[in-house]
Design an enzyme around this catalytic site. Structure first.
Site, mmCIF file in Angstrom:
data_model
loop_
_atom_site.group_PDB
_atom_site.id
_atom_site.type_symbol
_atom_site.label_atom_id
_atom_site.label_comp_id
_atom_site.label_asym_id
_atom_site.label_seq_id
_atom_site.Cartn_x
_atom_site.Cartn_y
_atom_site.Cartn_z
ATOM 1 N N ASP A 313 -41.794 38.064 6.167
ATOM 2 C CA ASP A 313 -42.229 37.070 5.071
ATOM 3 C C ASP A 313 -41.726 35.624 5.561
ATOM 4 O O ASP A 313 -41.002 35.716 6.739
ATOM 5 C CB ASP A 313 -41.333 37.460 3.572
ATOM 6 C CG ASP A 313 -42.465 38.475 2.924
ATOM 7 O OD1 ASP A 313 -43.363 38.179 2.521
ATOM 8 O OD2 ASP A 313 -41.969 39.733 2.911
ATOM 9 N N ASP A 314 -41.955 34.599 4.913
ATOM 10 C CA ASP A 314 -41.649 33.374 5.313
ATOM 11 C C ASP A 314 -42.466 33.103 6.565
ATOM 12 O O ASP A 314 -43.447 33.261 6.743
ATOM 13 C CB ASP A 314 -40.142 33.296 5.164
ATOM 14 C CG ASP A 314 -39.245 33.338 4.035
ATOM 15 O OD1 ASP A 314 -40.099 33.456 3.211
ATOM 16 O OD2 ASP A 314 -38.183 33.413 4.086
#
Length: 716
Positions: A313-314
């Site tokens: 994620d990110d």
């Protein structure tokens, strides 16, 4: 007897709360303690005998270097607002409407080469000698009055977006973190040395948890509070751009990209739209760059005897785990934050040794939806259970190795119901994992192919979490499939033309006309239409949802209209009388009470059976085509009832008995049968106690289940 009360759990620790950290580690059965953004682990925690994860975001912890080398920061192409000229002179302020704390104009000579000015009304590029930039504004000459104009420009990203979100939502007060671009030679040399130094100074760390890698998903903020997010796309490549990247691309591919290849008439190149050839080339270019750089970092980590896990994620862009280059990086594990079942399946299928889920809610005062979690008015135990009921059904089909939490552990003080809920989930997870270790759950002999533009690259996902993509029909279908006892694979249109339909029994195409999920203009390829027509005619099954195979310029709006038995009317049939129909009296399975419809759907002829209709519009049909059959659904919204309907539809079309994998007539009671363990896993999704009858290959079993309970039932 196996111990289900410890192991496979990652706990977020926190210095200053040593007693709480060790107490919760025991309660939740943790074998790993990790730090989270903004927290540290004290020696008392580190020396307590647990394995230690340390979180690193490789590109956003280096403000001093960024300030000393401002040209090492990351960039993006943006477009100004469209502005109407009222005379032959027009001035445009490029950053007007953007959040000024996020962006800063890049007016360097190498950047200005890529700036463009467009007459958007005429669709024409304004010559470079007809405009100039000065003091924050672009002045355009020889404008056509009452035409719209825009400026496409490069901007520095001066505040890393995840840090920015936490400042504006969770009241972080640290300095505004910037991000470095590893394509910049000095930045790349610095990052490698920084990582080596970090490894030397942190011998206690067993696993370095890379908070993804280099480039964040695109999240563009605006200054108007009525639309603080102007654009967000979890699979966009817009934040990877720079003059250096553009020049390297041109040298390798032999053609140059321009600002318009990214801006795309102001719409940007969203993942939900079919990509241009230039976008496909650029994505592959970035994926190879990210994999090459990431492997260097992983090799450094391994040199110091540590493992490298990546948090998917990110800053994950370019690191798609189902892409061609991911396995070359050599990660030891992948961690995925999950709200839903399809995210569990995404994680579980990745080619890495260890798969870990980070459960929600995150230990933050406010959740991603903006509602209180660990703060006044919050009920985190209810949030946790709601997410768990999505996750549990997916874990029953394909399990992972580990689970965990993230955030600030001290926020759990005063929430004993949440702490008990996590303890129970951890025990249940370990029991499910043990069943998988003994042998796979029984599955039906149904191979489902989900067909869209991105194919395997976007396995189990679209662009982001469920709450960010829930307006797209296909994500609802993915969520339903994540807990069904069928084999699922994701196919591109190129895969189909290469013969991949031999590997599936049922093909699903769902989406809106022109989007990447339905397919858009690819349906103007005669060979593609013929191959799917052949597949069904010779005995295969097709499910179309929403506006499947929709495109303009063919005799029918749906390219597969003759196979599906329905077409989409956008006004072409205004003078053509529709076929009258009657809805079937006896349905082969139970339909949800409310089914979405697509306006303009009409049947092609009397051989199309209408199972359900709303206000004269078919919302579910069946159509025989040669030896095979096709079903049409006007839409699909995930619920346990609609998931059950999809399972029954698959079984009906393929003439498969669902009992082979365990089956309960109650759609809110889901099951999985593990032959090697002689065990039925029965999951009650009712919020009340229920009695249910579960059929399995050896007979039937009566089960009494508490509200939302999971039952492990031995069978012969």
């Amino acid at each position: 007897m196996q111990d289900y009360h410890s192991g496979g759990f990652t706990l977020p620790g926190e210095a200053g709360y040593e007693q709480l950290t060790l107490e919760m580690a025991r309660k939740w059965g943790a074998d790993v303690i990790r730090d989270s953004d903004g927290t540290k682990l004290s020696s008392e925690i580190v020396d307590a005998g647990y394995r230690i994860y340390s979180t690193i975001c490789i590109i956003r912890q280096h403000n001093a270097f960024a300030e000393a080398h401002p040209d090492s920061q990351q960039q993006v192409f943006l477009t100004s607002e469209f502005v109407m000229a009222q005379s032959d002179i027009l001035e445009i302020e490029p950053l007007n409407g953007y959040f000024r704390e996020q962006f800063e104009l890049n007016t360097s000579p190498e950047a200005m080469e890529y700036w463009q000015v467009w007459d958007r009304t005429a669709g024409q590029l304004v010559p470079a000698d007809a405009w100039e930039y000065a003091q924050g504004k672009v002045r355009i000459r020889n404008c056509v009055p009452y035409h719209d104009y825009s400026v496409s420009f490069l901007a520095w990203r001066i505040w890393e977006e995840i840090n920015m979100y936490n400042h504006t939502t969770n009241h972080w007060t640290s300095e505004h973190l910037r991000q470095l671009d590893p394509r910049h030679p000095e930045a790349w040399a610095y990052l490698q040395q920084w990582l080596r130094t970090w490894c030397e100074e942190n011998p206690q760390t067993n696993v370095i948890r890379l908070t993804s890698l280099f480039y964040n998903f695109v999240w563009i903020f605006g200054e108007d509070m009525r639309r603080t997010t102007r654009f967000v796309d979890w699979a966009s490549y817009d934040f990877t751009v720079s003059p250096a990247a553009l020049k390297a691309f041109e040298a390798e591919y032999g053609y140059a990209l321009t600002a318009e290849d990214f801006i795309h008439q102001g719409k940007l190149q969203a993942t939900h739209r079919p990509p241009t050839l230039a976008k496909r080339d650029y994505m592959d270019f970035i994926q190879r760059f990210v994999a090459d750089r990431a492997k260097v970092l992983v090799d450094i980590i391994h040199e110091y005897g540590k493992q490298a896990y990546v948090f998917y994620d990110d800053s994950w862009v370019g690191m798609e785990p189902y892409g061609r280059y991911f396995s070359s990086i050599g990660f030891d594990g992948l961690i995925k934050c999950v709200f839903s079942g399809f995210e569990c399946r995404l994680c579980a299928g990745v080619d890495v040794p260890v798969h870990e889920l980070r459960f929600h809610p995150y230990l933050f005062p406010v959740g991603l939806g903006g509602l209180p979690t660990f703060s006044e008015g919050g009920h985190p135990e209810e949030d946790a259970m709601a997410y768990w009921m999505h996750v549990r059904r997916a874990l029953a089909r394909e399990c992972v190795d580990r689970i965990g939490l993230g955030g600030y552990l001290h926020l759990t003080i005063g929430y004993p119901a949440f702490n008990d809920a996590i303890e129970n989930m951890a025990v249940t997870f370990r029991r499910i994992r043990a069943l998988h270790e003994a042998g796979k759950p029984a599955a039906l002999n149904i191979r489902v192919g989900v067909l869209h533009t991105w194919g395997r690259l976007r396995s189990w996902t679209l662009s982001g979490h469920f709450h960010e993509t829930n307006e797209h029909t296909l994500i609802h279908i993915n969520e339903a499939l994540s807990g069904l006892p069928v084999e699922v694979r994701f196919l591109s249109f190129e895969d189909v033309q290469a013969g991949a339909l031999s590997e599936v029994d049922v093909l699903i195409n769902a989406g809106r006309e022109g989007d990447a999920w339905s397919g858009g203009s690819v349906w103007q390829t005669p060979e593609l239409v013929a191959e799917i027509s052949r597949f069904v005619y010779e005995g295969g099954c097709l499910i179309g949802v929403g506006e499947p195979s929709a495109t303009d310029g063919l005799p029918t709006r749906l390219a597969l209209a003759r196979v599906l038995g329905v077409d989409l009317d956008r006004g072409e049939y205004a003078c053509h009388a529709p076929w009258s129909f009657e809805t079937a009296e006896h349905l082969p399975f139970v339909l949800p009470e409310a089914m979405p419809k697509t306006a303009g759907i009409r049947i092609m002829g009397p051989d199309t059976q209408v199972l359900s209709a709303q206000d004269g519009t078919p919302v579910m049909t069946m159509h025989a085509w040669g030896k095979g059959c096709a079903a049409y659904l006007g839409g699909f919204e995930y619920s346990l009832q609609s998931a059950r309907m999809l399972l029954c539809l698959l079984c009906h079309m393929t003439q498969t008995d669902p009992v082979a994998a365990g089956f309960c007539e109650d759609p809110l009671v889901e099951t999985a049968y593990y032959p090697a363990s002689h065990m039925l896993l029965v999951m009650n999704n009712h919020d009340t106690e229920v009695e249910a009858t579960v059929a399995y290959p050896g007979g039937k079993l009566q089960v009494k289940l508490g509200a939302q309970a999971t039952c492990f039932c031995p069978v012969e």
